[in-house]
Scaffold this active site. Structure first.
Site, PDB file in Angstrom:
ATOM      1  N   TRP A   1    -107.612 -64.642 -10.728  1.00 31.48           N
ATOM      2  CA  TRP A   1    -107.598 -65.928 -10.007  1.00 31.48           C
ATOM      3  C   TRP A   1    -107.413 -65.714  -8.510  1.00 31.48           C
ATOM      4  O   TRP A   1    -107.689 -66.600  -7.706  1.00 31.48           O
ATOM      5  CB  TRP A   1    -106.515 -66.858 -10.569  1.00 31.48           C
ATOM      6  CG  TRP A   1    -105.078 -66.437 -10.297  1.00 31.48           C
ATOM      7  CD1 TRP A   1    -104.522 -65.226 -10.540  1.00 31.48           C
ATOM      8  CD2 TRP A   1    -104.042 -67.247  -9.717  1.00 31.48           C
ATOM      9  NE1 TRP A   1    -103.209 -65.212 -10.179  1.00 31.48           N
ATOM     10  CE2 TRP A   1    -102.865 -66.448  -9.671  1.00 31.48           C
ATOM     11  CE3 TRP A   1    -103.964 -68.542  -9.249  1.00 31.48           C
ATOM     12  CZ2 TRP A   1    -101.648 -66.921  -9.169  1.00 31.48           C
ATOM     13  CZ3 TRP A   1    -102.738 -69.026  -8.757  1.00 31.48           C
ATOM     14  CH2 TRP A   1    -101.611 -68.206  -8.711  1.00 31.48           C
ATOM     15  N   ASP A   2    -106.942 -64.524  -8.158  1.00 33.62           N
ATOM     16  CA  ASP A   2    -106.756 -64.161  -6.763  1.00 33.62           C
ATOM     17  C   ASP A   2    -107.979 -64.544  -5.926  1.00 33.62           C
ATOM     18  O   ASP A   2    -107.865 -65.028  -4.803  1.00 33.62           O
ATOM     19  CB  ASP A   2    -106.552 -62.640  -6.611  1.00 33.62           C
ATOM     20  CG  ASP A   2    -105.441 -62.082  -7.491  1.00 33.62           C
ATOM     21  OD1 ASP A   2    -105.204 -62.648  -8.563  1.00 33.62           O
ATOM     22  OD2 ASP A   2    -104.831 -61.071  -7.100  1.00 33.62           O
TER      23      ASP A   2
ATOM     24  N   GLU B   1     -95.196 -64.851 -13.600  1.00 36.67           N
ATOM     25  CA  GLU B   1     -95.374 -64.087 -14.845  1.00 36.67           C
ATOM     26  C   GLU B   1     -94.062 -63.592 -15.446  1.00 36.67           C
ATOM     27  O   GLU B   1     -94.075 -62.928 -16.475  1.00 36.67           O
ATOM     28  CB  GLU B   1     -96.338 -62.922 -14.599  1.00 36.67           C
ATOM     29  CG  GLU B   1     -97.741 -63.434 -14.324  1.00 36.67           C
ATOM     30  CD  GLU B   1     -98.739 -62.326 -13.981  1.00 36.67           C
ATOM     31  OE1 GLU B   1     -98.314 -61.325 -13.376  1.00 36.67           O
ATOM     32  OE2 GLU B   1     -99.922 -62.477 -14.307  1.00 36.67           O
TER      33      GLU B   1
ATOM     34  N   LYS C   1     -90.959 -64.067 -10.588  1.00 36.50           N
ATOM     35  CA  LYS C   1     -91.636 -62.930  -9.963  1.00 36.50           C
ATOM     36  C   LYS C   1     -92.294 -63.401  -8.671  1.00 36.50           C
ATOM     37  O   LYS C   1     -92.341 -62.685  -7.675  1.00 36.50           O
ATOM     38  CB  LYS C   1     -92.693 -62.403 -10.929  1.00 36.50           C
ATOM     39  CG  LYS C   1     -93.497 -61.218 -10.473  1.00 36.50           C
ATOM     40  CD  LYS C   1     -94.483 -60.819 -11.584  1.00 36.50           C
ATOM     41  CE  LYS C   1     -95.501 -59.776 -11.105  1.00 36.50           C
ATOM     42  NZ  LYS C   1     -96.625 -59.641 -12.048  1.00 36.50           N
ATOM     43  N   GLN C   2     -92.813 -64.625  -8.688  1.00 37.62           N
ATOM     44  CA  GLN C   2     -93.646 -65.082  -7.574  1.00 37.62           C
ATOM     45  C   GLN C   2     -93.693 -66.596  -7.536  1.00 37.62           C
ATOM     46  O   GLN C   2     -93.332 -67.257  -8.503  1.00 37.62           O
ATOM     47  CB  GLN C   2     -95.055 -64.544  -7.758  1.00 37.62           C
ATOM     48  CG  GLN C   2     -95.774 -65.168  -8.966  1.00 37.62           C
ATOM     49  CD  GLN C   2     -96.901 -64.314  -9.473  1.00 37.62           C
ATOM     50  OE1 GLN C   2     -96.707 -63.549 -10.404  1.00 37.62           O
ATOM     51  NE2 GLN C   2     -98.055 -64.436  -8.851  1.00 37.62           N
TER      52      GLN C   2
END
Lengths: 759, 759
Positions: free
Chosen positions: B338-339, B480, B593-594
């Site tokens: 998806w980046d 994630e 994580k993000q």
């Protein structure tokens, strides 16, 4: 000062890495591990080969011995700087293989860029006692100040054969926070390799495990104080799904090998080393050749030969034979050639006949494939493959690498034309029987091999319409610079000799064990075949010396053009002549890559007087470039047949330099196994004068002037002897009381336990 | 002093090789070549990747971009000593990538062990003008005395992906004693790579060609006198059987590429470089972001981002998209995530919309595979793969590497659960349409993608029996570290937004192009689907702020345990928390994580007032480890939504350091493509304040204090703009006279050719 037990480098150099990696390879016949350094260098070529694990890596690749996962690397970081001898300063340095004990050892003092000195000792061996075992030991002493040390080591499966990867990754695991296990599988032959290892570290360091792609590593880290010594032992066990011990049962080898490594948890490097070096001691007692000479180099070279023959030979399994580079490199892809039977087998035959038998069993096991190959080429009997690997199929590539400039592929004719291998194997079977007296082998395997070889020759021979003789056309003899020739003397005589002996052996069997004879006769069709064999031996054309006493190498050789080969003989680079001439042009010259007619003289010296041998030796030697490592030692031996011990010694010394010479790249791809076998031949069959005639031992020593004394062990027809010879006498001793008939310098004696012939 | 165009090292160190190899990669979207040194070092990792050439290397391997044969290595021997900076002395040293021209250059003075000094210059580029072209140039000047120089260079196909070989060797040839050609083929996907190269040497040196296994090399040798300069140019062309130009015809690519390299026989490095640097000049004119700041590092970081987005993007072929590491390393195996749509596509959308379209075409080409994946999981519509490669199949491995201690495989749930990618792609389609106004794309591809995405959401949603709302259960959001959750806010809102827009777009189409509508309706079943889509948008559950103003990340997040994550945030090593806690334990904590909820706020800022955004930002930021490179820049942008330009700037700077920071190993496997895209986002959508609302441009700049001025180009609905903003004013200029409606700081303007808003 030469130490006859040490192959050593006293100075670190990147340039010689290919050489020391091959020459100092550790092994035990099951495995061979090149002597790569623990730390990495660009251009270093680690190599870890296990006998028999052949694989073909797909399109345009040839079956070869794959380079398995490495256990020898240690990544050493001291004070945040990677240890490399290219950096900092090296104050003392010694790197040596001790052939007496099979240990590789490097000692040095390294000064890092922070001007701290460290004494470092790296030791390593492959056990001769437990063929699955490899051990390393590193010690690091901080000489000036304390230092921070980080070391990573484990199992690294990124190894390739020059970029070709042979393995799938199957599993990587750490058990009990200690034992690392890595399983890999060859891509085509599906051989599983199980690598197990663990580290023992003193003093207690921090440890952790990491995985990277195709790597499983333990990292240890900590501080060593001044004068403190960090010691790391690494104990590794390697098994494969080919191992005979697993054939019968349905063993979980992963589990089995894990149990085995756990059993070694409390063992030490030194303790396991004691066991291995005891095995080396036993080997040397059985095999050592003692030369008293002003020049210790000869002893070193001979020890080097024996060491390598011991580590290259798969004693443990008769499904494998000896590769042309042993287990020391990628050269010749681990394939088995005639080298084994003609150059290496005699050493075993005269020191360890069980192994000689096993090497012949390898051919028997693959007899069916040889028969298939014969049928495929419209012959009968057995046509053994020129290059053989796991299953006895022909592995010689049909084409050599494409000529990069013309784009044309050079056809390799060896598989089809170099048929003398059929006679070479038969010759070895006969020699084995003569020397060992092992009639059981002959009955169960040997005679069958001989019969199938005989059938091949009968089917290969053609009748010459003019002479009515049988001729053998369109072959390549031992000399590979001469192709598509008719009646190669070596080939024709070898065929005649082996087929005659085969007939005799079967006739003897008929009278001594008629039951077996009848059985074999039915199986092999002897009623029909033996008359054909006899007919063959009677009518085969055997070239004779011409009016000048020169025996032609083949029908046309002597009529070919002669050129000056001086510059190619002197050159360090092999096959230099092919830079000036095409292959086809070389075929049309009297130029030899290697002994061919001289090779014939070596095996058939009794057929000619010494004057004929002398003439031919000089004739052919002057036309031989010695671009093959199989050449020089044979010239040494044959020069002795006409008493030229000085020339023989010079040839012998050149043969010793094939691996041990100064060319740093000549052994990059591995040592020259046949040449090492030939060094033994030159000592024992050459200077020691050992030969056999139909099962009777004969000894006619002729030592080089610099050798005061030569002493060596022999096993002949089951009797273990020691032979000692010098200018004054030749002495034979035996521990057994059996009587052995022996000819010494042409005179017959009966040896019981001791015999001394004074001159 | 920072030079904003140069990524450089002023000191040689082995330790940073992984970093400079990745950061200084040369490329053009067709190919990427890591910046390995010409000479070899242990641990150096050369890498040469060509977009789209994916291969799966057999058992237990994952499809990946293979490392093709190297053309950058030069083995340099001076006075019989291998040139290596680990040996001798290095007197001057500079190694830099000039991003303005795309050239890599290393200049140094090396003193060999014989105390002779040599000035050496190494230059290299990958052409941006001819995507198949790579050129190197080496010059060596003997400063003190003459020297003997030998250099070997050619094509080396021993390269692997960390030990995994992806190629068969097909052919190696030398044509006309000059042009080397090497052909290799991927083992499974059968992509042929054609490498062609030749050397030009001044002065005239001896030359010869050699082959080794998987290598084709030219060796040149000669003497350089004092002050004489040896110059070697190497010109290489690389083609593959995937190249679009060969699709239609049955071209012999070997012959074709040979002709092409021959055409370059008289070209020079400099001349070809001029062409490539002109293309770079054009690129920078269209793309450069100018920051006036006391700290040039920001400009460097932004240039670095743009440089890499230019070399990572396969402009030439809509069958490929951007890999997570671009073409700079083995990391993420060249897969597309998806980046691309969320992090990199906006840069192209606002500067080079043709490329943005092409990246979406890649998804359209693979729509059928996405539909098949949906069916296989019992859904309808399109379920795009979490990791995509050549054919749009799901490439995410089902299991991560086995836990080396437990032996248990960690299931990777992303392929099944990280379904927000479906909305991410739809979002990008809508954004593309809004910004470009390209209705042709929508009609031919975009609407179909949207409809299939809509169908997926309808089929995925479940009715909650208590509330009657649609819920989306058991998913993974952007974060994630949180798995198997229900109603991830990001996912639900994205689904709602994209499906609503889809309905609107089809309704608009119905009124503007009923013919096409009817055609699409038949193909896509819109009569049945659109009511379902509407129903979905009306009933989908959209989480709202709780009484404290906190929007839950999902149904259970806010009830999970909170821990102190300080030590993991500070740590240089990624995923440190997984050393202290199991994955399952982390899932049960409020640990991210993000960016996840913050990612949501980034895309949906207009849904909430700045106070809510502020509260949520602080709440979630304190629980985010930023173990993903996709995180920090998004936090920067969202901090600006509540006016915190200092915090935003700090986050931005951290984002810039993801690749450019001091950790020598963080980019070993390749640069962080999404993070580089996000640096552009932070500049333009963040500080530049650019956004669009249903096709209307909006600009609300908010610069960090240290930035005096920010100037950047934009393309919006076909109109090319330059935006300049500073404390005093914001200025827009355009070369076209078309009127564009634009909101600046919330106020509506009409832009013709110039507009200046003073503060």
């Amino acid at each position: 000062m030469i130490n006859k037990w040490r192959i050593e480098e006293t100075k670190f150099s990147e340039k010689t890495s290919g050489k020391h990696e091959a020459l100092m390879t550790l092994g035990n016949g099951y495995m061979g591990i090149r002597a790569g350094f623990e730390e990495d260098y660009a251009g270093q070529c680690r190599g870890f080969f296990i006998a028999g694990t052949y694989n073909k890596a797909g399109l345009n690749e040839v079956t070869e011995l794959p380079n398995i996962a490495d256990v020898t690397a240690f990544d050493i970081i001291i004070d945040n700087e990677r240890f490399s001898l290219l950096m900092g300063k090296v104050h003392e340095y010694s790197f040596a293989l001790d052939m007496k004990t099979g240990e590789l050892k490097r000692e040095l003092i390294w000064e890092n860029s922070g001007n701290k000195r460290f004494k470092m000792i790296f030791r390593r061996y492959v056990s001769l006692e437990n063929r699955h075992l490899v051990c390393s030991k590193i010690s690091i002493e901080a000489l000036d100040e304390g230092a921070e040390v980080k070391i990573k080591s484990g199992i690294d499966a990124r190894q390739t054969n020059s970029g070709v990867q042979h393995f799938y990754e199957i599993e990587k695991r750490v058990y009990e926070d200690k034992f690392m296990q890595y399983i890999q599988r060859t891509t085509e032959s599906s051989v599983d390799i199980y690598l197990n290892t663990f580290l023992k570290v003193k003093p207690d360091f921090n440890k952790s495990f990491t995985i990277e792609r195709r790597k499983l590593l333990e990292e240890i880290s900590g501080i060593i104080r001044k004068k403190e010594i960090l010691e790391i032992e690494k104990i590794s066990l390697v098994y494969t799904s080919l191992d005979k011990e697993f054939n019968a049962e349905n063993t979980d080898i992963g589990l089995y090998s894990l149990e085995k490594i756990k059993e070694l948890e409390n063992s030490t490097y030194d303790e396991l080393f004691q066991k291995s070096s005891q095995s080396w001691k036993d080997f040397w007692e059985k095999s050592e050749i003692k030369i008293k000479s002003s020049d210790e180099f000869d002893s070193l070279a001979v020890n080097f030969s024996l060491y390598h023959m011991q580590i290259m030979t798969p004693f443990h399994d008769n499904r494998f034979s000896i590769a042309a580079k042993g287990l020391t490199g990628e050269g010749y892809k681990g394939h088995v050639f005639w080298d084994t039977e003609i150059f290496m087998l005699p050493f075993f035959l005269y020191t360890n006949p069980k192994t000689a038998r096993q090497l012949l069993e390898y051919r028997y096991i693959n007899l069916d494939e040889a028969k298939k190959k014969a049928v495929s080429k419209n012959f009968r009997g057995a046509l053994f493959p020129w290059e053989s690997a796991f299953d006895g199929k022909e592995e010689t590539p049909e084409f050599a690498a494409i000529n990069i400039k013309t784009g044309k592929a050079n056809r390799v004719w060896s598989a089809e034309k170099e048929i003398h291998i059929v006679a070479d194997i038969a010759y070895a079977v006969i020699e084995y029987f003569h020397v060992s007296g092992d009639s059981e082998f002959m009955k169960s395997m040997g005679l069958e091999i001989l019969a199938e070889c005989g059938k091949f020759w009968v089917s290969k021979a053609e009748t010459d319409p003019e002479t009515g003789k049988y001729v053998i056309k369109d072959v390549i003899g031992p000399d590979e610079y001469t192709e598509h020739i008719d009646n190669n003397t070596y080939t024709n005589y070898m065929a005649e000799y082996t087929v005659s002996r085969t007939v005799e052996l079967f006739e003897k069997l008929k009278s001594t064990d008629n039951g077996l004879y009848l059985k074999l006769s039915e199986k092999l069709g002897l009623d029909k075949e033996l008359p054909l064999f006899k007919d063959f031996t009677q009518k085969i054309y055997l070239p004779k010396p011409d009016k000048n006493g020169i025996i032609p190498q083949d029908d046309t050789f002597l009529s070919k053009k002669i050129i000056d080969i001086g510059k190619y003989v002197e050159s360090d680079s092999k096959q230099g002549i092919l830079k000036d001439y095409t292959r086809d042009e070389v075929v049309d010259m009297q130029v030899l890559k290697q002994a061919d007619l001289v090779m014939f003289l070596y095996l058939f010296k009794d057929k000619f007087n010494s004057e004929i041998i002398r003439k031919n030796w000089y004739y052919y030697e002057s036309k031989t470039i010695h671009d093959s490592s199989l050449s020089m030692a044979i010239h040494a031996i044959t020069a002795l047949y006409f008493g030229e011990k000085d020339i023989a010694y010079k040839c012998f010394q050149k043969a010793c330099l094939i691996d041990l010479g100064s060319n740093p790249n000549s052994s990059n791809d591995g040592i020259h196994a046949a040449s090492l076998g030939a060094v033994w031949l030159a000592c024992i069959k050459g200077f020691g004068g050992v030969s056999e005639n139909n099962g009777v031992l004969s000894i006619n020593p002729l030592l080089p002037d610099v050798w005061e004394e030569l002493e060596f062990p022999l096993v002949f027809r089951g009797k273990g002897l020691r032979v000692k010879t010098c200018k004054e006498y030749t002495e034979l001793t035996s521990k057994s009381d059996d009587i052995l008939e022996v000819y010494i310098n042409g005179k017959k004696y009966e040896l019981k336990d001791y015999l001394k012939i004074s001159y």
